[in-house]
Design a protein around this motif. Structure first.
Motif, PDB file in Angstrom:
ATOM      1  N   PRO A 137      10.646 120.471 -36.817  1.00  0.00           N
ATOM      2  CA  PRO A 137      10.905 121.563 -35.879  1.00  0.00           C
ATOM      3  C   PRO A 137      10.740 121.133 -34.417  1.00  0.00           C
ATOM      4  O   PRO A 137       9.816 120.386 -34.088  1.00  0.00           O
ATOM      5  N   PRO A 138      11.611 121.604 -33.534  1.00  0.00           N
ATOM      6  CA  PRO A 138      11.492 121.296 -32.107  1.00  0.00           C
ATOM      7  C   PRO A 138      10.132 121.695 -31.538  1.00  0.00           C
ATOM      8  O   PRO A 138       9.599 121.024 -30.669  1.00  0.00           O
ATOM      9  N   VAL A 139       9.557 122.781 -32.033  1.00  0.00           N
ATOM     10  CA  VAL A 139       8.270 123.231 -31.511  1.00  0.00           C
ATOM     11  C   VAL A 139       7.202 122.156 -31.709  1.00  0.00           C
ATOM     12  O   VAL A 139       6.325 121.984 -30.863  1.00  0.00           O
ATOM     13  N   ASP A 140       7.275 121.403 -32.798  1.00  0.00           N
ATOM     14  CA  ASP A 140       6.312 120.325 -33.020  1.00  0.00           C
ATOM     15  C   ASP A 140       6.541 119.173 -32.040  1.00  0.00           C
ATOM     16  O   ASP A 140       5.591 118.598 -31.519  1.00  0.00           O
ATOM     17  N   ALA A 141       7.804 118.841 -31.800  1.00  0.00           N
ATOM     18  CA  ALA A 141       8.127 117.748 -30.888  1.00  0.00           C
ATOM     19  C   ALA A 141       7.748 118.091 -29.444  1.00  0.00           C
ATOM     20  O   ALA A 141       7.405 117.214 -28.662  1.00  0.00           O
ATOM     21  N   MET A 142       7.796 119.372 -29.106  1.00  0.00           N
ATOM     22  CA  MET A 142       7.548 119.793 -27.728  1.00  0.00           C
ATOM     23  C   MET A 142       6.138 120.327 -27.514  1.00  0.00           C
ATOM     24  O   MET A 142       5.784 120.720 -26.411  1.00  0.00           O
ATOM     25  N   HIS A 143       5.307 120.319 -28.549  1.00  0.00           N
ATOM     26  CA  HIS A 143       3.969 120.901 -28.470  1.00  0.00           C
ATOM     27  C   HIS A 143       3.133 120.305 -27.340  1.00  0.00           C
ATOM     28  O   HIS A 143       2.466 121.024 -26.609  1.00  0.00           O
ATOM     29  N   ASP A 144       3.183 118.976 -27.172  1.00  0.00           N
ATOM     30  CA  ASP A 144       2.357 118.360 -26.133  1.00  0.00           C
ATOM     31  C   ASP A 144       2.765 118.812 -24.737  1.00  0.00           C
ATOM     32  O   ASP A 144       1.928 118.968 -23.853  1.00  0.00           O
ATOM     33  N   ILE A 145       4.040 119.056 -24.537  1.00  0.00           N
ATOM     34  CA  ILE A 145       4.500 119.550 -23.236  1.00  0.00           C
ATOM     35  C   ILE A 145       4.100 121.005 -23.052  1.00  0.00           C
ATOM     36  O   ILE A 145       3.628 121.409 -21.996  1.00  0.00           O
ATOM     37  N   ASP A 146       4.273 121.807 -24.094  1.00  0.00           N
ATOM     38  CA  ASP A 146       3.945 123.232 -23.997  1.00  0.00           C
ATOM     39  C   ASP A 146       2.458 123.482 -23.793  1.00  0.00           C
ATOM     40  O   ASP A 146       2.071 124.508 -23.246  1.00  0.00           O
TER      41      ASP A 146
ATOM     42  N   PRO B 143      -2.320 120.086 -20.177  1.00  0.00           N
ATOM     43  CA  PRO B 143      -3.413 120.582 -19.330  1.00  0.00           C
ATOM     44  C   PRO B 143      -3.023 120.514 -17.853  1.00  0.00           C
ATOM     45  O   PRO B 143      -3.402 119.592 -17.132  1.00  0.00           O
ATOM     46  N   LEU B 144      -2.243 121.492 -17.398  1.00  0.00           N
ATOM     47  CA  LEU B 144      -1.719 121.462 -16.034  1.00  0.00           C
ATOM     48  C   LEU B 144      -2.813 121.547 -14.980  1.00  0.00           C
ATOM     49  O   LEU B 144      -2.602 121.148 -13.840  1.00  0.00           O
ATOM     50  N   SER B 145      -3.968 122.052 -15.325  1.00  0.00           N
ATOM     51  CA  SER B 145      -5.056 122.126 -14.360  1.00  0.00           C
ATOM     52  C   SER B 145      -5.826 120.813 -14.286  1.00  0.00           C
ATOM     53  O   SER B 145      -6.688 120.642 -13.442  1.00  0.00           O
ATOM     54  N   GLU B 146      -5.490 119.898 -15.167  1.00  0.00           N
ATOM     55  CA  GLU B 146      -6.176 118.605 -15.232  1.00  0.00           C
ATOM     56  C   GLU B 146      -5.695 117.715 -14.083  1.00  0.00           C
ATOM     57  O   GLU B 146      -4.501 117.429 -13.968  1.00  0.00           O
ATOM     58  N   PRO B 147      -6.582 117.271 -13.191  1.00  0.00           N
ATOM     59  CA  PRO B 147      -6.148 116.424 -12.080  1.00  0.00           C
ATOM     60  C   PRO B 147      -5.743 115.026 -12.523  1.00  0.00           C
ATOM     61  O   PRO B 147      -4.999 114.346 -11.833  1.00  0.00           O
ATOM     62  N   ASP B 148      -6.212 114.606 -13.692  1.00  0.00           N
ATOM     63  CA  ASP B 148      -5.927 113.270 -14.189  1.00  0.00           C
ATOM     64  C   ASP B 148      -4.719 113.311 -15.113  1.00  0.00           C
ATOM     65  O   ASP B 148      -4.802 113.790 -16.243  1.00  0.00           O
ATOM     66  N   THR B 149      -3.586 112.789 -14.637  1.00  0.00           N
ATOM     67  CA  THR B 149      -2.386 112.808 -15.476  1.00  0.00           C
ATOM     68  C   THR B 149      -2.539 111.882 -16.675  1.00  0.00           C
ATOM     69  O   THR B 149      -1.757 111.948 -17.596  1.00  0.00           O
ATOM     70  N   GLY B 150      -3.552 111.044 -16.697  1.00  0.00           N
ATOM     71  CA  GLY B 150      -3.811 110.194 -17.859  1.00  0.00           C
ATOM     72  C   GLY B 150      -4.203 111.006 -19.075  1.00  0.00           C
ATOM     73  O   GLY B 150      -4.118 110.536 -20.198  1.00  0.00           O
ATOM     74  N   ALA B 151      -4.630 112.266 -18.849  1.00  0.00           N
ATOM     75  CA  ALA B 151      -4.992 113.136 -19.963  1.00  0.00           C
ATOM     76  C   ALA B 151      -3.755 113.710 -20.636  1.00  0.00           C
ATOM     77  O   ALA B 151      -3.844 114.302 -21.695  1.00  0.00           O
ATOM     78  N   MET B 152      -2.595 113.553 -20.005  1.00  0.00           N
ATOM     79  CA  MET B 152      -1.342 114.060 -20.564  1.00  0.00           C
ATOM     80  C   MET B 152      -0.609 112.921 -21.261  1.00  0.00           C
ATOM     81  O   MET B 152      -0.753 111.763 -20.896  1.00  0.00           O
ATOM     82  N   THR B 153       0.207 113.271 -22.235  1.00  0.00           N
ATOM     83  CA  THR B 153       1.005 112.255 -22.909  1.00  0.00           C
ATOM     84  C   THR B 153       2.130 111.810 -21.978  1.00  0.00           C
ATOM     85  O   THR B 153       2.516 112.549 -21.057  1.00  0.00           O
ATOM     86  N   PRO B 154       2.693 110.633 -22.178  1.00  0.00           N
ATOM     87  CA  PRO B 154       3.802 110.176 -21.339  1.00  0.00           C
ATOM     88  C   PRO B 154       4.990 111.140 -21.340  1.00  0.00           C
ATOM     89  O   PRO B 154       5.641 111.320 -20.322  1.00  0.00           O
ATOM     90  N   ALA B 155       5.263 111.785 -22.484  1.00  0.00           N
ATOM     91  CA  ALA B 155       6.382 112.736 -22.539  1.00  0.00           C
ATOM     92  C   ALA B 155       6.129 113.923 -21.624  1.00  0.00           C
ATOM     93  O   ALA B 155       7.036 114.421 -20.956  1.00  0.00           O
ATOM     94  N   THR B 156       4.898 114.393 -21.579  1.00  0.00           N
ATOM     95  CA  THR B 156       4.550 115.520 -20.719  1.00  0.00           C
ATOM     96  C   THR B 156       4.738 115.148 -19.264  1.00  0.00           C
ATOM     97  O   THR B 156       5.335 115.902 -18.486  1.00  0.00           O
ATOM     98  N   VAL B 157       4.242 113.996 -18.882  1.00  0.00           N
ATOM     99  CA  VAL B 157       4.356 113.549 -17.496  1.00  0.00           C
ATOM    100  C   VAL B 157       5.823 113.392 -17.111  1.00  0.00           C
ATOM    101  O   VAL B 157       6.246 113.829 -16.034  1.00  0.00           O
ATOM    102  N   ALA B 158       6.630 112.809 -17.981  1.00  0.00           N
ATOM    103  CA  ALA B 158       8.060 112.637 -17.689  1.00  0.00           C
ATOM    104  C   ALA B 158       8.750 113.971 -17.501  1.00  0.00           C
ATOM    105  O   ALA B 158       9.556 114.151 -16.582  1.00  0.00           O
ATOM    106  N   TRP B 159       8.445 114.922 -18.367  1.00  0.00           N
ATOM    107  CA  TRP B 159       9.062 116.252 -18.258  1.00  0.00           C
ATOM    108  C   TRP B 159       8.661 116.922 -16.956  1.00  0.00           C
ATOM    109  O   TRP B 159       9.489 117.493 -16.258  1.00  0.00           O
ATOM    110  N   LEU B 160       7.388 116.853 -16.618  1.00  0.00           N
ATOM    111  CA  LEU B 160       6.919 117.473 -15.379  1.00  0.00           C
ATOM    112  C   LEU B 160       7.556 116.825 -14.158  1.00  0.00           C
ATOM    113  O   LEU B 160       7.991 117.512 -13.234  1.00  0.00           O
ATOM    114  N   ARG B 161       7.630 115.498 -14.159  1.00  0.00           N
ATOM    115  CA  ARG B 161       8.257 114.813 -13.017  1.00  0.00           C
ATOM    116  C   ARG B 161       9.718 115.200 -12.878  1.00  0.00           C
ATOM    117  O   ARG B 161      10.223 115.385 -11.781  1.00  0.00           O
TER     118      ARG B 161
END
Length: 117
Positions: A73-82, A85-103
């Motif tokens: 399911p797409p929801v599983d593939a996109m779970h890390d982005i959804d 932790p947007l309040s997290e100042p350290d982008t290292g806490a996010m997966t690479p896919a999340t960082v790419a999507w945000l950028r």
């Protein structure tokens, strides 16, 4: 005795699925399970459907029975982005896919995130 296997599922073209090659599995060979995209639904006059699959590694697998496939399911593939932790100042806490999507989205024309679907 009732079957303990998962119920048969109808898949659509462009669904991503996990496919297990039953012959390789039962022979104990490695590499028997992999991710594919459904490229075609093959319908028979008996009412049965089989599926042509495109493995992400290349090639084509013809007329696969749905019993050897599981929907990814797409929801599983996109779970890390959804759930990033947007309040997290350290982008290292996010997966690479999340960082790419945000950028990608923040780099467009504003610093406002798109509305959540």
């Amino acid at each position: 005795m009732p079957s303990t296997s998962a119920a048969t599922t109808a898949f659509k073209v462009d669904d991503y699925v996990l496919y297990r090659d039953p012959e390789r599995f039962w022979r104990g060979e490695p590499g028997h399970t992999f991710v594919c995209r459904v490229s075609a639904v093959v319908r028979f006059t008996s009412g049965e459907c089989r599926y042509n699959l495109l493995p992400l590694t290349g090639g084509l697998i013809r007329e696969v029975q749905s019993d050897y496939m599981r929907l990814l399911p797409p929801v599983d593939a996109m779970h890390d982005i959804d759930t990033a932790p947007l309040s997290e100042p350290d982008t290292g806490a996010m997966t690479p896919a999340t960082v790419a999507w945000l950028r990608q989205h923040l780099g467009r024309d504003s610093s406002v995130l798109p509305a959540r679907l």
